[in-house]
Design an enzyme around this catalytic site. Structure first.
Site, PDB file in Angstrom:
ATOM      1  N   TRP A 133      28.692  27.369  62.832  1.00  0.00           N
ATOM      2  CA  TRP A 133      29.383  26.685  61.793  1.00  0.00           C
ATOM      3  C   TRP A 133      28.599  26.084  60.297  1.00  0.00           C
ATOM      4  O   TRP A 133      29.231  25.506  59.425  1.00  0.00           O
ATOM      5  CB  TRP A 133      30.069  25.214  62.484  1.00  0.00           C
ATOM      6  CG  TRP A 133      29.203  24.630  63.219  1.00  0.00           C
ATOM      7  CD1 TRP A 133      28.958  24.791  64.784  1.00  0.00           C
ATOM      8  CD2 TRP A 133      28.008  23.888  62.991  1.00  0.00           C
ATOM      9  NE1 TRP A 133      28.030  24.037  65.063  1.00  0.00           N
ATOM     10  CE2 TRP A 133      27.615  23.336  64.129  1.00  0.00           C
ATOM     11  CE3 TRP A 133      27.517  23.315  61.719  1.00  0.00           C
ATOM     12  CZ2 TRP A 133      26.234  22.676  64.250  1.00  0.00           C
ATOM     13  CZ3 TRP A 133      26.620  22.184  61.673  1.00  0.00           C
ATOM     14  CH2 TRP A 133      26.101  21.995  62.833  1.00  0.00           C
ATOM     15  N   HIS A 158      34.310  33.220  64.826  1.00  0.00           N
ATOM     16  CA  HIS A 158      33.421  32.083  64.217  1.00  0.00           C
ATOM     17  C   HIS A 158      33.401  30.778  65.349  1.00  0.00           C
ATOM     18  O   HIS A 158      34.183  30.803  66.129  1.00  0.00           O
ATOM     19  CB  HIS A 158      34.088  31.764  62.859  1.00  0.00           C
ATOM     20  CG  HIS A 158      33.186  31.528  61.776  1.00  0.00           C
ATOM     21  ND1 HIS A 158      31.965  30.788  62.058  1.00  0.00           N
ATOM     22  CD2 HIS A 158      33.343  31.731  60.538  1.00  0.00           C
ATOM     23  CE1 HIS A 158      31.315  30.692  61.036  1.00  0.00           C
ATOM     24  NE2 HIS A 158      32.159  31.096  59.809  1.00  0.00           N
ATOM     25  N   GLU A 231      19.556  35.677  66.165  1.00  0.00           N
ATOM     26  CA  GLU A 231      18.986  34.675  65.080  1.00  0.00           C
ATOM     27  C   GLU A 231      19.249  33.444  65.714  1.00  0.00           C
ATOM     28  O   GLU A 231      20.522  32.935  65.564  1.00  0.00           O
ATOM     29  CB  GLU A 231      19.493  34.842  63.621  1.00  0.00           C
ATOM     30  CG  GLU A 231      18.507  34.229  62.637  1.00  0.00           C
ATOM     31  CD  GLU A 231      19.239  32.682  62.422  1.00  0.00           C
ATOM     32  OE1 GLU A 231      18.440  31.686  62.980  1.00  0.00           O
ATOM     33  OE2 GLU A 231      20.112  32.252  61.560  1.00  0.00           O
ATOM     34  N   CYS A 265      19.018  26.485  60.506  1.00  0.00           N
ATOM     35  CA  CYS A 265      18.009  26.722  61.569  1.00  0.00           C
ATOM     36  C   CYS A 265      16.477  26.933  60.990  1.00  0.00           C
ATOM     37  O   CYS A 265      15.694  26.777  61.597  1.00  0.00           O
ATOM     38  CB  CYS A 265      18.524  27.957  62.007  1.00  0.00           C
ATOM     39  SG  CYS A 265      18.657  29.466  60.648  1.00  0.00           S
TER      40      CYS A 265
END
Length: 458
Positions: A133, A158, A231, A265
């Site tokens: 998100w 999603h 990832e 991230c």
């Protein structure tokens, strides 16, 4: 539970409720995507490129309502949402421009060099894209652009809290002229998602998210012999070495910690600072974090909006508490004010200890972990003392030293020298260790889900 409801994290008001699809409805979308792929794969790379350019153009025309929806669903600063849309348009245009060359057939020789061969990068089919998100448009687009150019179809699952953004992206692609079914969205629970991975029409799985979720996806994909690209999370270390430009380091590190409300991230999370500059850095950094303006993400004056959800707010609060109980000290922030919205203030922890979340884990929010190092060598040791390896940064005035450390010693997929940044279409994006495997961007993503087919001539 047969429905999901999206919530505005700034107001805690419900936005919209969506019905979850059953397995049959989800499989119908997979089959339709495969059918569209059979036609799409017959197009040349040059014929696919205009579709990507048209999507970029249509994205820009919808930038305001799309950014507004992202802000309402995730708490992202409105101006960051607009920047995200522009980045997506640039990725699509980059892929359209460079894809034909990246994916072109490669002549090669074989049998000692006296015979001809060709390596052809052929599409494989439907790619299942499971996305988080924190970047509701960028995460899906970086997968979509590469795979459309490669000749594949894409099904997106999603994150539930930004369901509307995913559906709006699909509608924008259709408005831009992308063939129906080639890119679609499923709104499903985890069990149905696993069934999609197992579906015979799905040929690859790409996922961005936590390392725990990545393990599950990798195991499920591996069980069904599906290629995957992951990832995952990280606790990126930003090294402030003995000869660092401290004011520059402070500026970049504050920016790197609060960008996208700290929910990135590849953002700055651990700050490993050598003893020679420790006091100066900490003083400047704390002042910088205290000066951050937290408020309504739609307000141009706001530098920090709310966390994305109640769950994220509770997780971060608990991580800070456990880190303090484990020996860390709080220099600012840490105590959210009561009121509407999942707002968490810019927070600085020092004396962070191994075995605590502030040292070992990913703090997904505006919480900085500062760790003192004896010298440059010790700083690199601490930076690599992590199960993660996505990104990081080095602050030093010595460019040659920075390159040597980044190339030969920093155990991550990406290293920045004297600045903070996120993604660039021309550079590979991805990590090592528990931060996952595979690469996106920089041409690498276009070849993530292709069949490198060897063709021999006598």
């Amino acid at each position: 539970m047969n429905t999901i409801t999206t919530i505005n994290p700034a107001t805690e008001v419900a936005i919209r409720t969506y019905e979850l699809m059953g397995e049959r409805a989800a499989f119908e979308k997979v089959e339709a995507c495969h059918a569209a792929f059979l036609t799409w794969r017959a197009k040349t790379h040059e014929e696919r490129a205009p579709y990507l350019r048209d999507i970029a153009k249509t994205l820009r025309s919808h930038a305001d309502p799309l950014a507004e929806l992202m802000t309402r669903e995730t708490g992202k600063l409105l101006r960051d949402g607009k920047t995200e849309v522009e980045l997506c348009a640039q990725i699509l245009e980059y892929t359209a421009e460079h894809g034909p060359e990246e994916l072109a057939d490669e002549p090669r020789s074989h049998s000692g060099g006296d015979k001809e061969g060709v390596v052809a990068y052929c599409p494989i089919g439907v790619v299942y894209s499971i996305q988080p998100w924190n970047f509701p448009v960028y995460q899906p687009v970086r997968v979509l652009a590469s795979n459309l150019m490669a000749g594949n179809g894409v099904i997106l699952k999603h994150a539930s809290i930004c369901t509307g953004s995913g559906l709006m992206l699909r509608d924008i692609c259709l408005e831009a002229g992308l063939p129906e079914g080639l890119f679609d969205v499923v709104v499903v629970d985890h069990d149905t998602s696993d069934a999609i991975i197992a579906h015979e029409r799905v040929r690859g799985v790409t996922m961005t998210g936590s390392d725990d979720a990545g393990r599950h996806i990798a195991q499920t994909a591996g069980k069904h012999l599906k290629k995957s690209v992951l990832e995952l999370g990280s606790n990126d270390a930003y090294l402030v070495l003995e000869d660092a430009d401290v004011p520059l380091a402070v500026k970049m590190c504050v920016q790197g910690r609060i960008y996208n409300n700290g929910e990135t991230c590849v953002s700055a999370k651990r700050f490993v600072v050598t003893d020679a500059v420790y006091e100066a850095f900490v003083e400047g950094f704390v002042d910088g974090m205290k000066a951050i303006t937290m408020g309504d993400p739609r307000d141009e004056e706001s530098e920090l909006g709310p966390l994305s959800s109640k769950e994220q707010f509770e997780t971060l609060s608990e991580q800070v508490t456990r880190s303090l109980e484990g020996g860390a000290r709080l220099l600012c922030g840490g105590v959210p004010e009561k009121g509407l919205g999942y707002y968490f203030p810019a927070t600085v922890l020092v004396d962070c200890q191994p075995g605590t979340p502030a040292y070992d884990d990913e703090l997904f929010g505006p919480v900085a972990s500062i760790i003192k190092a004896r010298d440059d060598e010790d700083a690199m040791r601490i930076a690599n003392d992590s199960r993660y390896g996505l990104g990081g940064a080095i602050f030093t005035r010595d460019r040659d030293k920075a390159f040597r450390l980044a190339r030969d010693h920093f155990d991550t997929g990406m290293v920045r020298i004297n600045f903070f940044g996120t993604a660039d279409p021309n550079m590979p994006f991805g990590g090592v260790k528990d931060s996952g495997f595979g690469r996106e961007h920089g041409g690498f993503g276009m070849k993530a889900f292709v069949n490198a087919k060897a063709i021999f001539f006598p």
